[in-house]
Motif scaffolding. Structure first.
Motif, PDB file in Angstrom:
ATOM      1  N   CYS A 190       0.848  -1.188   0.000  1.00 19.96           N
ATOM      2  CA  CYS A 190       0.000   0.000   0.000  1.00 19.96           C
ATOM      3  C   CYS A 190       0.878   1.231   0.000  1.00 19.96           C
ATOM      4  CB  CYS A 190      -0.941   0.023   1.208  1.00 19.96           C
ATOM      5  SG  CYS A 190      -0.105   0.164   2.798  1.00 19.96           S
ATOM      6  N   SER A 191       0.291   2.345  -0.396  1.00 26.35           N
ATOM      7  CA  SER A 191       0.992   3.622  -0.331  1.00 26.35           C
ATOM      8  C   SER A 191      -0.004   4.685   0.109  1.00 26.35           C
ATOM      9  CB  SER A 191       1.617   3.990  -1.674  1.00 26.35           C
ATOM     10  OG  SER A 191       0.619   4.223  -2.632  1.00 26.35           O
ATOM     11  N   LYS A 192       0.540   5.736   0.694  1.00 25.69           N
ATOM     12  CA  LYS A 192      -0.330   6.791   1.180  1.00 25.69           C
ATOM     13  C   LYS A 192       0.429   8.109   1.223  1.00 25.69           C
ATOM     14  CE  LYS A 192      -3.258   8.168   4.975  1.00 25.69           C
ATOM     15  NZ  LYS A 192      -3.561   8.063   6.375  1.00 25.69           N
ATOM     16  N   ILE A 193      -0.232   9.171   0.793  1.00 21.45           N
ATOM     17  CA  ILE A 193       0.315  10.514   0.924  1.00 21.45           C
ATOM     18  C   ILE A 193      -0.030  10.993   2.332  1.00 21.45           C
ATOM     19  CG2 ILE A 193       0.205  12.884   0.079  1.00 21.45           C
ATOM     20  CD1 ILE A 193      -0.430  11.658  -2.705  1.00 21.45           C
ATOM     21  N   LEU A 194       0.979  11.441   3.054  1.00 23.72           N
ATOM     22  CA  LEU A 194       0.811  11.769   4.467  1.00 23.72           C
ATOM     23  C   LEU A 194      -0.010  13.038   4.695  1.00 23.72           C
ATOM     24  CD1 LEU A 194       4.409  10.966   5.734  1.00 23.72           C
ATOM     25  CD2 LEU A 194       2.374   9.504   5.796  1.00 23.72           C
ATOM     26  N   MET A 220      -4.567  -4.110   5.979  1.00 26.30           N
ATOM     27  CA  MET A 220      -4.508  -4.758   7.284  1.00 26.30           C
ATOM     28  C   MET A 220      -5.186  -6.123   7.229  1.00 26.30           C
ATOM     29  SD  MET A 220      -6.402  -4.095  10.870  1.00 26.30           S
ATOM     30  CE  MET A 220      -7.827  -4.821  10.121  1.00 26.30           C
ATOM     31  N   ARG A 221      -6.370  -6.173   6.661  1.00 22.20           N
ATOM     32  CA  ARG A 221      -7.117  -7.434   6.612  1.00 22.20           C
ATOM     33  C   ARG A 221      -6.407  -8.486   5.766  1.00 22.20           C
ATOM     34  NH1 ARG A 221     -12.910  -4.543   6.287  1.00 22.20           N
ATOM     35  NH2 ARG A 221     -13.343  -4.574   8.510  1.00 22.20           N
ATOM     36  N   GLU A 222      -5.748  -8.069   4.701  1.00 18.66           N
ATOM     37  CA  GLU A 222      -5.095  -9.019   3.809  1.00 18.66           C
ATOM     38  C   GLU A 222      -3.743  -9.506   4.324  1.00 18.66           C
ATOM     39  OE1 GLU A 222      -3.544  -9.312  -0.815  1.00 18.66           O
ATOM     40  OE2 GLU A 222      -4.893  -7.685  -0.228  1.00 18.66           O
ATOM     41  N   HIS A 223      -2.993  -8.663   4.996  1.00 17.41           N
ATOM     42  CA  HIS A 223      -1.604  -9.003   5.321  1.00 17.41           C
ATOM     43  C   HIS A 223      -1.277  -9.112   6.810  1.00 17.41           C
ATOM     44  CE1 HIS A 223      -0.330  -8.817   1.170  1.00 17.41           C
ATOM     45  NE2 HIS A 223      -1.050  -7.729   1.055  1.00 17.41           N
ATOM     46  N   PHE A 224      -2.160  -8.661   7.679  1.00 19.55           N
ATOM     47  CA  PHE A 224      -1.888  -8.718   9.108  1.00 19.55           C
ATOM     48  C   PHE A 224      -3.017  -9.470   9.797  1.00 19.55           C
ATOM     49  CE2 PHE A 224       0.316  -4.990   7.564  1.00 19.55           C
ATOM     50  CZ  PHE A 224       1.563  -5.121   8.144  1.00 19.55           C
ATOM     51  N   LYS A 225      -2.665 -10.494  10.511  1.00 21.48           N
ATOM     52  CA  LYS A 225      -3.660 -11.304  11.213  1.00 21.48           C
ATOM     53  C   LYS A 225      -3.549 -11.050  12.710  1.00 21.48           C
ATOM     54  CE  LYS A 225      -4.683 -13.186   7.305  1.00 21.48           C
ATOM     55  NZ  LYS A 225      -5.379 -12.290   6.456  1.00 21.48           N
ATOM     56  N   LEU A 226      -4.520 -10.341  13.246  1.00 23.39           N
ATOM     57  CA  LEU A 226      -4.557 -10.099  14.686  1.00 23.39           C
ATOM     58  C   LEU A 226      -5.083 -11.356  15.372  1.00 23.39           C
ATOM     59  CD1 LEU A 226      -6.069  -6.493  14.828  1.00 23.39           C
ATOM     60  CD2 LEU A 226      -3.672  -7.154  14.949  1.00 23.39           C
ATOM     61  N   LEU A 227      -4.541 -11.650  16.534  1.00 21.90           N
ATOM     62  CA  LEU A 227      -5.024 -12.786  17.301  1.00 21.90           C
ATOM     63  C   LEU A 227      -6.449 -12.530  17.759  1.00 21.90           C
ATOM     64  CD1 LEU A 227      -1.887 -13.534  19.495  1.00 21.90           C
ATOM     65  CD2 LEU A 227      -2.656 -14.756  17.453  1.00 21.90           C
ATOM     66  N   GLU A 228      -7.224 -13.583  17.881  1.00 19.91           N
ATOM     67  CA  GLU A 228      -8.612 -13.485  18.322  1.00 19.91           C
ATOM     68  C   GLU A 228      -8.698 -12.655  19.601  1.00 19.91           C
ATOM     69  OE1 GLU A 228     -12.624 -14.183  17.947  1.00 19.91           O
ATOM     70  OE2 GLU A 228     -11.146 -15.100  16.625  1.00 19.91           O
ATOM     71  N   ILE A 265       5.378   4.157   1.367  1.00 20.04           N
ATOM     72  CA  ILE A 265       5.022   2.947   0.634  1.00 20.04           C
ATOM     73  C   ILE A 265       5.491   1.744   1.443  1.00 20.04           C
ATOM     74  CG2 ILE A 265       5.273   1.662  -1.529  1.00 20.04           C
ATOM     75  CD1 ILE A 265       6.220   4.429  -2.751  1.00 20.04           C
ATOM     76  N   PHE A 266       4.564   0.851   1.764  1.00 22.19           N
ATOM     77  CA  PHE A 266       4.911  -0.406   2.421  1.00 22.19           C
ATOM     78  C   PHE A 266       5.061  -1.462   1.335  1.00 22.19           C
ATOM     79  CE2 PHE A 266       3.077   1.952   5.897  1.00 22.19           C
ATOM     80  CZ  PHE A 266       3.861   1.581   6.984  1.00 22.19           C
ATOM     81  N   VAL A 267       6.156  -2.220   1.395  1.00 20.71           N
ATOM     82  CA  VAL A 267       6.454  -3.213   0.368  1.00 20.71           C
ATOM     83  C   VAL A 267       6.844  -4.540   1.005  1.00 20.71           C
ATOM     84  CG1 VAL A 267       7.226  -1.508  -1.338  1.00 20.71           C
ATOM     85  CG2 VAL A 267       8.894  -2.527   0.222  1.00 20.71           C
ATOM     86  N   LEU A 268       6.666  -5.612   0.238  1.00 23.76           N
ATOM     87  CA  LEU A 268       7.199  -6.923   0.581  1.00 23.76           C
ATOM     88  C   LEU A 268       8.419  -7.143  -0.289  1.00 23.76           C
ATOM     89  CD1 LEU A 268       3.987  -9.126   0.775  1.00 23.76           C
ATOM     90  CD2 LEU A 268       5.481  -8.498   2.672  1.00 23.76           C
ATOM     91  N   HIS A 269       9.493  -7.648   0.307  1.00 24.24           N
ATOM     92  CA  HIS A 269      10.690  -7.944  -0.472  1.00 24.24           C
ATOM     93  C   HIS A 269      11.362  -9.173   0.117  1.00 24.24           C
ATOM     94  CE1 HIS A 269      13.408  -6.157   2.587  1.00 24.24           C
ATOM     95  NE2 HIS A 269      12.410  -5.308   2.779  1.00 24.24           N
ATOM     96  N   GLY A 270      12.477  -9.565  -0.450  1.00 27.30           N
ATOM     97  CA  GLY A 270      13.170 -10.770  -0.020  1.00 27.30           C
ATOM     98  C   GLY A 270      12.934 -11.881  -1.021  1.00 27.30           C
ATOM     99  N   ASN A 271      13.582 -12.998  -0.825  1.00 25.20           N
ATOM    100  CA  ASN A 271      13.494 -14.119  -1.775  1.00 25.20           C
ATOM    101  C   ASN A 271      12.073 -14.608  -1.975  1.00 25.20           C
ATOM    102  OD1 ASN A 271      16.255 -14.019  -2.094  1.00 25.20           O
ATOM    103  ND2 ASN A 271      16.657 -15.614  -0.579  1.00 25.20           N
ATOM    104  N   HIS A 272      11.267 -14.582  -0.930  1.00 23.53           N
ATOM    105  CA  HIS A 272       9.894 -15.083  -1.013  1.00 23.53           C
ATOM    106  C   HIS A 272       8.884 -14.009  -0.617  1.00 23.53           C
ATOM    107  CE1 HIS A 272      11.655 -19.042  -1.527  1.00 23.53           C
ATOM    108  NE2 HIS A 272      12.399 -18.823  -0.455  1.00 23.53           N
ATOM    109  N   ASN A 273       9.247 -12.749  -0.859  1.00 21.90           N
ATOM    110  CA  ASN A 273       8.392 -11.633  -0.423  1.00 21.90           C
ATOM    111  C   ASN A 273       7.990 -11.814   1.040  1.00 21.90           C
ATOM    112  OD1 ASN A 273       8.401 -10.034  -2.698  1.00 21.90           O
ATOM    113  ND2 ASN A 273       6.689 -11.102  -3.623  1.00 21.90           N
ATOM    114  N   ASP A 274       8.991 -12.141   1.874  1.00 16.30           N
ATOM    115  CA  ASP A 274       8.708 -12.444   3.269  1.00 16.30           C
ATOM    116  C   ASP A 274       9.242 -11.391   4.244  1.00 16.30           C
ATOM    117  OD1 ASP A 274      11.317 -13.074   2.700  1.00 16.30           O
ATOM    118  OD2 ASP A 274      11.291 -15.036   3.655  1.00 16.30           O
ATOM    119  N   HIS A 275       9.744 -10.283   3.728  1.00 11.25           N
ATOM    120  CA  HIS A 275      10.224  -9.197   4.579  1.00 11.25           C
ATOM    121  C   HIS A 275       9.434  -7.934   4.250  1.00 11.25           C
ATOM    122  CE1 HIS A 275      13.687 -11.937   4.720  1.00 11.25           C
ATOM    123  NE2 HIS A 275      13.876 -11.417   5.922  1.00 11.25           N
TER     124      HIS A 275
END
Length: 119
Positions: free
Chosen positions: A5-9, A25-33, A87-97
């Motif tokens: 995602c990206s956002k103008i501040l 948030m819903r797609e990439h971050f899983k909050l505990l119950e 801009i928040f990005v995924l990077h690394g060998n498996h887009n895991d960072h």
């Protein structure tokens, strides 16, 4: 590298808290119950790791996620201003960072351009 995602501040983003996109948030971050917050780390282009807290308000099914802990320190140390883009990005060998990039809108020869931000 994959953009999350990206956002103008806005003034709220640089002075109080960062309003985080709900869909991301819903797609990439899983909050505990039952939990309303999650701490996560991002790496900037200088390989510095920052820890942010993603907090959701319980509000009739609309979580209104925000970044609280660590966010204002990031803003201050990076010298961010209203109108900059994060801009928040995924990077690394498996887009895991998770990474964070900052861009600044500059006017050059009558045109606007998003330039990499350097402290």
């Amino acid at each position: 590298m994959k953009e999350l995602c990206s956002k103008i501040l806005t003034a709220t983003d640089v002075g109080v808290r960062f309003s985080f996109p709900t869909a991301t948030m819903r797609e990439h971050f899983k909050l505990l119950e039952g939990s309303q917050s999650l701490d996560f780390q991002v790496m900037d282009k200088y390989s510095k790791v920052w820890t942010f807290r993603l907090y959701t308000r319980k509000n009739d099914g609309h979580p209104k996620p925000v970044l609280t802990k660590g966010w204002l320190d990031f803003v201050k140390r990076m010298g961010l201003k209203v109108g900059d883009k994060v801009i928040f990005v995924l990077h690394g060998n498996h887009n895991d960072h998770l990474g964070i990039l900052v861009k600044r809108n500059i006017k050059l020869l009558g045109s606007e351009h998003w330039a990499d931000f350097f402290m």
